[in-house]
Design an enzyme around this catalytic site. Sequence first.
Site, PDB file in Angstrom:
ATOM      1  N   GLU A  86       6.219   2.786   7.379  1.00 41.85           N
ATOM      2  CA  GLU A  86       6.023   3.282   6.018  1.00 41.85           C
ATOM      3  C   GLU A  86       7.003   2.630   5.047  1.00 41.85           C
ATOM      4  O   GLU A  86       6.646   2.299   3.922  1.00 41.85           O
ATOM      5  CB  GLU A  86       6.172   4.808   5.973  1.00 41.85           C
ATOM      6  CG  GLU A  86       5.048   5.559   6.658  1.00 41.85           C
ATOM      7  CD  GLU A  86       3.697   5.342   6.003  1.00 41.85           C
ATOM      8  OE1 GLU A  86       3.642   4.901   4.837  1.00 41.85           O
ATOM      9  OE2 GLU A  86       2.673   5.605   6.665  1.00 41.85           O
TER      10      GLU A  86
ATOM     11  N   TYR B 233       6.911  10.681  -0.669  1.00 40.39           N
ATOM     12  CA  TYR B 233       5.778  10.106   0.056  1.00 40.39           C
ATOM     13  C   TYR B 233       6.139   9.814   1.519  1.00 40.39           C
ATOM     14  O   TYR B 233       5.434  10.228   2.449  1.00 40.39           O
ATOM     15  CB  TYR B 233       5.285   8.813  -0.621  1.00 40.39           C
ATOM     16  CG  TYR B 233       4.439   8.027   0.325  1.00 40.39           C
ATOM     17  CD1 TYR B 233       3.137   8.431   0.593  1.00 40.39           C
ATOM     18  CD2 TYR B 233       4.965   6.947   1.045  1.00 40.39           C
ATOM     19  CE1 TYR B 233       2.372   7.775   1.540  1.00 40.39           C
ATOM     20  CE2 TYR B 233       4.210   6.287   1.984  1.00 40.39           C
ATOM     21  CZ  TYR B 233       2.919   6.697   2.225  1.00 40.39           C
ATOM     22  OH  TYR B 233       2.172   6.062   3.172  1.00 40.39           O
TER      23      TYR B 233
ATOM     24  N   ASP C 208       0.765   8.273  -2.239  1.00 38.36           N
ATOM     25  CA  ASP C 208       1.247   6.934  -2.602  1.00 38.36           C
ATOM     26  C   ASP C 208       0.254   6.304  -3.581  1.00 38.36           C
ATOM     27  O   ASP C 208      -0.638   6.991  -4.093  1.00 38.36           O
ATOM     28  CB  ASP C 208       1.431   6.059  -1.351  1.00 38.36           C
ATOM     29  CG  ASP C 208       0.106   5.650  -0.729  1.00 38.36           C
ATOM     30  OD1 ASP C 208      -0.942   6.236  -1.081  1.00 38.36           O
ATOM     31  OD2 ASP C 208       0.105   4.717   0.105  1.00 38.36           O
TER      32      ASP C 208
END
Length: 381
Positions: free
Chosen positions: A43, A125, A143
Amino acid sequence: MSDLRPASPFRLLRRTLLAWFRRNGRPLPFRESPDAWRVWVSEVMLQQTRVEAMLPRYRAFVARFPDPGALADASEDEVLAAWAGLGYYGRARALHRAARELAAAGGGIPDTAASLRRLPGIGDYTAAAIASIAFDEPVAAVDGNVRRVLSRLFMVEGFPGRAPFEGRVRELADRLMEADGGRDPGDWNQAVMELGATVCTPAVPRCGSCPVREFCWSRVAGRQTDFPGRPPRPAPVAVRLAVAVVRDREGRILVFRRGESPMRGLYELPCGECRSDESPETALVRETASRYGIRVEPAREVAGFRHTVMNRRIAVVPFEADLVDPAPGETVPGGRFVHPRDLDRIPSGSMLQKTLQRVASTRRTPGNPSRRLLVSARDDP
Ligand code: SF4
């Protein structure tokens, strides 16, 4: 016992998209096992980088640092070198700091979004993505892909980053997460992101193949690409940058470590911006004196190139240059001479590599004694 309640539009949308994701989701390596560290690294890498560009780096990074402890034990140079090519090095530094915090606390990776959020480099996020995918917490991850999908599905007016838009998207994301009892939160978050990455793409959404087209308000209105709205862009700034390639007697190249963001910690060649009314040679001498405390004499200008960093359009003007002060052989305070073959072992930006490639490809040959061998970037705006 089966659920006999009539399905709400939100539940129907959710089930439809989840079913599509389970059939069509890309088999990415970090989806093979919902391991919190792998989800975290992926991520963070994906925050500014496309998945195709990120995958080889991701595999090498998690092989080199298989858990936060391994990263905590590494030096910043090792971490930045492993991150090379991904850019936005602040992400790597924050990941490193977070791993060291965990190691110092003697604990594992926190298992809730709220506790993950306290670690360096982890925003709402990333915390929600890790918590939902690795720990099944029903928290919506929002996101850019999710903003785009939801703003198109529900025609959310306004701009990303502005309160009314963000508030409405957050409300929709939370309602969708909860619509089916918060089941399969990790898959659900990934399903929305996957739709945004592969079907509901920014410029040309593929509405004909979209599994949730029947739910999409903007498709019905024929206004898909009006969402999300775009705030006015900051004007690009044109900059000319003179760069010096200085060698010592052994052919090693002089580099300095940058101290300021966003390139903090990376090595760079001595360089400086040109004022509008001065030549790159003059700027190079002036700037290297004031920034690095050295005196150089430009010897040969080589072909320039363009380089873009955020809204700065940089015309790079490289020079081979001689070091005058400190005298050759003396120590350069704050500087370091590195052999060209070792340059890929120190953290550096792509501009350093491009400059050295230009210089190497235009080295003077016995049959070509000209001082300026190629057209330079000095006339670029
Ligand atoms: S129908 Fe088109 S605009 Fe609407 S969510 Fe699907 S791809 Fe996006």
